[in-house]
Design a protein around this motif. Structure first.
Motif: not given
Length: 450
Positions: A217-221, A211-215, A178-180
């Protein structure tokens, strides 16, 4: 995400294997005694499914993606590991929780404070609709946990002197889908750029969108995926109905249902702020204790409405979708979709306001001649045909005269409210103009004296 793919791993998250023996208590999950006591005081006797999946992984220091339906205990799943880590290494500006709405931010803050009351946790809520100066002062005190909506947090990061998140240890994105969807993508990017890469990140979402999948990949290790609900579904104890009605008699049918199910608490969802306000006025004119909650109300009024409903001082809360996600209102007996949601997924979130934590509940969706296709999409999404709610048409028609009079009064009150608002705005403009004139005049006098 512009925040850099190199920040996280693009690999697919590990799926947490199902535990052979389900833990029966928070202590079994590895939660420390002082926090177990706090859970007990809150009435959390046994952990929920998402807590069982996510808490042990988070306590091991892993990044987590939590996929869970609304009302599943997500806040506890990220708050407990953060508080436990804070106990082990006390530090100011320790964790940041991003949420899509103001109400959800306040609710998360309440849960952090309740869980952390015995260890002196300090939280600050940073959302729009509240004076930025008082927020800047609160941030200067360096709370342990900041709960924020992305837009207002970016304002402070860019404009509040001395405020930064360079020492942050935990980032939580709650209701990430929902943020995205609310177009906070740019703000989230900016936040990811100014916080440490060496941090723990928890991403919680009801749905795994592109969008959540993209986020992710960018934010989590190397995150661990904890999913307790992979398909769209409503809880088993929820009785779902629809009523098919002519559009012009919607108000009369609503009044009939409120009379039929009197003694229950209701959440009624409308599609616009204006219709929420109108319907609340209409019901008040008919003697119902109804209260509105929508985005055009001031923050204080929104919280006031929510608290009156939570305290059972009002039995009917009329709301836009601002209240469909995340809000924990324990005693909603019936959800009415007065205006059918245009996005089928919003139906899941709306009806998720009732039948929470193992209780039963009802939902009734109004379907007019214009809503048939939207309703069919909802049935397709949840994978079931809904039964019709039993109605006595003659009794509904007997209400039409009284309802028509209440509609007329509600329209008049709405007009008056609109005029008052306009006149207040005009007064503000006049005061501003006078202030500017006085400043100019003051400047001229000074020049003459010089």
């Amino acid at each position: 995400m512009a925040a850099g793919e190199e920040e996280g791993s693009a690999a697919e998250p590990e799926q947490e294997p199902a535990a052979e023996e389900q833990p029966r208590s928070f202590k079994d999950l590895g939660v420390t005694d002082v926090l177990c006591e706090a859970c007990d005081q809150l009435g959390w006797k046994v952990p929920t499914k998402i807590q069982i999946e996510a808490i042990p992984v988070a306590l091991q220091g892993r990044d987590v993606i939590g996929l869970a339906e609304t009302g599943s205990g997500k806040t506890g799943a990220f708050a407990l590991p953060i508080l436990q880590a804070l106990l082990e290494t006390p530090q100011r500006l320790f964790a940041l929780v991003l949420t899509p709405t103001r109400e959800l931010a306040f609710q998360i803050s309440e849960q952090f404070e309740a869980l952390g009351s015995s260890i002196g946790v300090q939280t600050t809520v940073i959302v729009g609709g509240i004076d930025t100066m008082s927020q800047s002062l609160a941030l200067a005190k360096k709370p342990h946990v900041i709960i924020a909506t992305p837009g207002r947090l970016v304002d402070h990061l860019e404009n509040t002197k001395g405020f930064n998140l360079r020492a942050l240890k935990f980032l939580v994105m709650d209701e990430a889908d929902r943020i995205l969807n609310m177009d906070f993508e740019t703000e989230v990017d900016k936040i990811l750029k100014v916080i440490p890469r060496d941090r723990k990140t928890f991403l919680f979402s009801a749905t795994m969108t592109k969008k959540v999948q993209k986020l992710q990949r960018a934010a989590l290790k190397n995150p661990v995926k904890c999913a307790v609900s992979s398909k769209y579904q409503t809880v088993e104890k929820l009785q779902q109905y629809y009523i098919f009605i002519p559009s012009k008699f919607k108000d009369s049918y609503l009044v009939y249902i409120l009379n039929e199910l009197a003694g229950n608490s209701f959440m009624i969802f409308c599609s616009t702020c204006n219709n929420t306000q109108r319907t609340a006025l209409l019901l008040r004119n008919l003697g119902f204790t109804a209260i509105p909650l929508h985005g055009q109300m001031s923050q204080n009024k929104r919280l006031g409405s929510l608290n009156k409903f939570k305290a059972k001082a009002r039995s009917i809360l009329l709301a836009t979708d601002v209240a469909s996600r995340g809000l924990d209102i324990p005693h909603v007996d019936v959800v009415i979709n007065f205006d059918i949601p245009t996005h089928s997924k919003d139906y899941i979130h709306r009806v998720g306001r009732t039948a929470r934590a193992g209780r039963s509940g009802k939902s009734i969706t109004f379907v007019t001649q214009y809503d048939v296709e939207l309703f069919q999409r909802i049935e397709h999404l949840i994978g079931k045909k809904l039964p019709a709610f039993p109605m006595q048409e003659e009794e509904v028609m007997m209400l039409t005269e009284r309802v028509a009079e209440a509609q007329r009064l509600a329209r008049m009150e709405l007009r008056e409210q609109g005029e008052k608002k306009r006149s207040r705005n005009d007064d503000d403009d006049t005061e501003e103009a006078i202030g500017v004139r006085n400043k100019v005049a003051g400047g001229k006098k000074k020049k003459r004296k010089a």
